[in-house]
Design a protein around this motif. Sequence first.
Motif, PDB file in Angstrom:
ATOM      1  N   GLU A  91       0.828  -1.205   0.000  1.00 15.37           N
ATOM      2  CA  GLU A  91       0.000   0.000   0.000  1.00 15.37           C
ATOM      3  C   GLU A  91       0.866   1.260   0.000  1.00 15.37           C
ATOM      4  N   LEU A  92       2.010   1.192   0.699  1.00 13.42           N
ATOM      5  CA  LEU A  92       2.918   2.339   0.708  1.00 13.42           C
ATOM      6  C   LEU A  92       3.467   2.600  -0.694  1.00 13.42           C
ATOM      7  N   VAL A  93       3.826   1.537  -1.409  1.00 12.99           N
ATOM      8  CA  VAL A  93       4.299   1.693  -2.787  1.00 12.99           C
ATOM      9  C   VAL A  93       3.208   2.334  -3.645  1.00 12.99           C
ATOM     10  N   ASN A  94       1.977   1.865  -3.508  1.00 12.95           N
ATOM     11  CA  ASN A  94       0.870   2.410  -4.305  1.00 12.95           C
ATOM     12  C   ASN A  94       0.586   3.863  -3.956  1.00 12.95           C
ATOM     13  N   ASP A  95       0.560   4.174  -2.652  1.00 16.65           N
ATOM     14  CA  ASP A  95       0.296   5.558  -2.242  1.00 16.65           C
ATOM     15  C   ASP A  95       1.398   6.493  -2.734  1.00 16.65           C
ATOM     16  N   SER A  96       2.634   6.027  -2.698  1.00 18.58           N
ATOM     17  CA  SER A  96       3.753   6.854  -3.165  1.00 18.58           C
ATOM     18  C   SER A  96       3.633   7.117  -4.660  1.00 18.58           C
ATOM     19  N   ARG A  97       3.326   6.077  -5.419  1.00 24.15           N
ATOM     20  CA  ARG A  97       3.171   6.241  -6.866  1.00 24.15           C
ATOM     21  C   ARG A  97       1.983   7.146  -7.190  1.00 24.15           C
ATOM     22  N   ASN A  98       0.860   6.903  -6.512  1.00 24.29           N
ATOM     23  CA  ASN A  98      -0.330   7.707  -6.783  1.00 24.29           C
ATOM     24  C   ASN A  98      -0.114   9.178  -6.429  1.00 24.29           C
ATOM     25  N   LEU A  99       0.564   9.418  -5.310  1.00 17.50           N
ATOM     26  CA  LEU A  99       0.836  10.799  -4.911  1.00 17.50           C
ATOM     27  C   LEU A  99       1.735  11.485  -5.929  1.00 17.50           C
ATOM     28  N   ALA A 100       2.743  10.774  -6.422  1.00 16.31           N
ATOM     29  CA  ALA A 100       3.648  11.361  -7.411  1.00 16.31           C
ATOM     30  C   ALA A 100       2.912  11.663  -8.714  1.00 16.31           C
ATOM     31  N   VAL A 101       2.032  10.765  -9.139  1.00 17.64           N
ATOM     32  CA  VAL A 101       1.262  10.988 -10.370  1.00 17.64           C
ATOM     33  C   VAL A 101       0.347  12.206 -10.223  1.00 17.64           C
ATOM     34  N   LYS A 102      -0.319  12.331  -9.081  1.00 18.36           N
ATOM     35  CA  LYS A 102      -1.205  13.469  -8.857  1.00 18.36           C
ATOM     36  C   LYS A 102      -0.410  14.779  -8.836  1.00 18.36           C
ATOM     37  N   LEU A 103       0.775  14.747  -8.235  1.00 21.65           N
ATOM     38  CA  LEU A 103       1.592  15.959  -8.162  1.00 21.65           C
ATOM     39  C   LEU A 103       2.080  16.384  -9.540  1.00 21.65           C
ATOM     40  N   THR A 104       2.513  15.429 -10.336  1.00 25.65           N
ATOM     41  CA  THR A 104       3.009  15.807 -11.665  1.00 25.65           C
ATOM     42  C   THR A 104       1.880  16.290 -12.565  1.00 25.65           C
ATOM     43  N   ALA A 105       0.650  15.795 -12.337  1.00 23.98           N
ATOM     44  CA  ALA A 105      -0.494  16.253 -13.128  1.00 23.98           C
ATOM     45  C   ALA A 105      -0.874  17.692 -12.784  1.00 23.98           C
ATOM     46  N   LEU A 106      -0.520  18.148 -11.581  1.00 26.40           N
ATOM     47  CA  LEU A 106      -0.835  19.514 -11.167  1.00 26.40           C
ATOM     48  C   LEU A 106       0.116  20.539 -11.779  1.00 26.40           C
ATOM     49  N   GLU A 107       1.192  20.059 -12.424  1.00 27.35           N
ATOM     50  CA  GLU A 107       2.166  20.921 -13.099  1.00 27.35           C
ATOM     51  C   GLU A 107       2.727  21.994 -12.163  1.00 27.35           C
ATOM     52  N   LEU A 108       3.242  21.515 -11.040  1.00 31.30           N
ATOM     53  CA  LEU A 108       3.865  22.422 -10.074  1.00 31.30           C
ATOM     54  C   LEU A 108       5.239  22.840 -10.577  1.00 31.30           C
ATOM     55  N   PRO A 109       5.801  23.894 -10.012  1.00 35.88           N
ATOM     56  CA  PRO A 109       7.178  24.260 -10.370  1.00 35.88           C
ATOM     57  C   PRO A 109       8.140  23.096 -10.104  1.00 35.88           C
ATOM     58  N   ALA A 110       9.191  23.047 -10.889  1.00 39.25           N
ATOM     59  CA  ALA A 110      10.151  21.941 -10.783  1.00 39.25           C
ATOM     60  C   ALA A 110      10.734  21.848  -9.375  1.00 39.25           C
ATOM     61  N   GLU A 111      10.899  22.994  -8.721  1.00 40.29           N
ATOM     62  CA  GLU A 111      11.451  23.002  -7.364  1.00 40.29           C
ATOM     63  C   GLU A 111      10.540  22.261  -6.393  1.00 40.29           C
ATOM     64  N   ASP A 112       9.226  22.444  -6.547  1.00 45.49           N
ATOM     65  CA  ASP A 112       8.271  21.771  -5.663  1.00 45.49           C
ATOM     66  C   ASP A 112       8.199  20.273  -5.967  1.00 45.49           C
ATOM     67  N   ASP A 113       8.241  19.926  -7.238  1.00 44.17           N
ATOM     68  CA  ASP A 113       8.249  18.502  -7.587  1.00 44.17           C
ATOM     69  C   ASP A 113       9.469  17.804  -6.988  1.00 44.17           C
ATOM     70  N   ALA A 114      10.609  18.457  -7.074  1.00 44.60           N
ATOM     71  CA  ALA A 114      11.833  17.874  -6.510  1.00 44.60           C
ATOM     72  C   ALA A 114      11.722  17.738  -4.996  1.00 44.60           C
ATOM     73  N   TYR A 115      11.070  18.726  -4.370  1.00 39.41           N
ATOM     74  CA  TYR A 115      10.889  18.676  -2.917  1.00 39.41           C
ATOM     75  C   TYR A 115      10.058  17.460  -2.510  1.00 39.41           C
ATOM     76  N   PHE A 116       8.927  17.256  -3.190  1.00 44.20           N
ATOM     77  CA  PHE A 116       8.071  16.128  -2.837  1.00 44.20           C
ATOM     78  C   PHE A 116       8.719  14.791  -3.204  1.00 44.20           C
ATOM     79  N   ALA A 117       9.410  14.737  -4.316  1.00 42.49           N
ATOM     80  CA  ALA A 117      10.103  13.498  -4.690  1.00 42.49           C
ATOM     81  C   ALA A 117      11.136  13.127  -3.631  1.00 42.49           C
ATOM     82  N   ARG A 118      11.830  14.135  -3.128  1.00 39.95           N
ATOM     83  CA  ARG A 118      12.854  13.889  -2.110  1.00 39.95           C
ATOM     84  C   ARG A 118      12.234  13.359  -0.821  1.00 39.95           C
ATOM     85  N   HIS A 119      11.127  13.939  -0.409  1.00 38.70           N
ATOM     86  CA  HIS A 119      10.553  13.546   0.885  1.00 38.70           C
ATOM     87  C   HIS A 119       9.699  12.286   0.804  1.00 38.70           C
ATOM     88  N   ILE A 120       9.127  11.985  -0.336  1.00 36.24           N
ATOM     89  CA  ILE A 120       8.444  10.691  -0.469  1.00 36.24           C
ATOM     90  C   ILE A 120       9.468   9.571  -0.367  1.00 36.24           C
TER      91      ILE A 120
END
Length: 290
Positions: A91-120
């Motif tokens: 479930e952790l693997v699925n939640d991590s993947r789903n969260l990353a997909v939702k974040l990239t779909a929101l088209e956040l600044p690259a700095e924010d994407d890197a921040y969330f990728a680092r902390h996930i």
Amino acid sequence: MITYNPKSWLGLIFHLTKSDTLTILWKELIFIFIFTLGIAFFEIHFFADAVVLEKLFAVYSILGFVLSLLLVFRTNTAYDRWWEGRRKWGELVNDSRNLAVKLTALELPAEDDAYFARHIGNFALCIKEHLRNGTKFELLNLTEEEIAFLQKLDHIPSGIVELMYKRLNDLKKAGILSEEDVLRLDRNLNGFLDCVGACERIKNTPIPYSYSMFFKKFIFTYVVTLPFAFVVNFGYYSSIIATFIFYVLVSIEILAEEIEDPFGNDDNDLPTDEMAQRIQGIVGTILDKE
């Protein structure tokens, strides 16, 4: 966790590892063999005409049936804990993947994407170490400010999730994310906390002490007194039978003890190192905008 081919019968039969019960129990097996051999010698030479010993075989047959029921319960209980741990990490693997997909779909600044990728990825590494001997900050990708913040907390995994919530709140205040966007992401972040909570419950709640103690005493008493019932029919061969029965029964108990806490470094524990690295790789690939 050992990766193996379950269809390779001969390879598995003759393969020994450090967690193989034969490697662990060889001293005890020798002791039981010599001990039961002595009982057999004593009984054959001094109590060969004891009628009561002939009737013990039926008693031990009944006790063996009772012991088999306990073994089934013990094994199922331990495996349920192992499987629940694997399910929660899935479930952790699925939640991590789903969260990353939702974040990239929101088209956040690259700095924010890197921040969330680092902390996930940090959360996956953190929970893995948290369930062993405690979190090691040097294994995580953290800034000095983040380390200072986390060092003040008693529960590091929750602190990493809190850092992600703070970033989401900042993005919401800046108008980059809406309330609906935050709510969609909140579901997966809650899944992170649910996962660590369930894993902590598995790790911190062992099988009740009284049951474990009784089971060990039952096995030991059953095996040690077994020759009194078997010598009449099998003579000195009863020592071999008792040794083999001891090996089977105690092996099941050892294996159950090993898999009921599936988050360590034993051969039969979950491959949490590989799963944490997999989460890092998946999230990094999804959120990488370079």
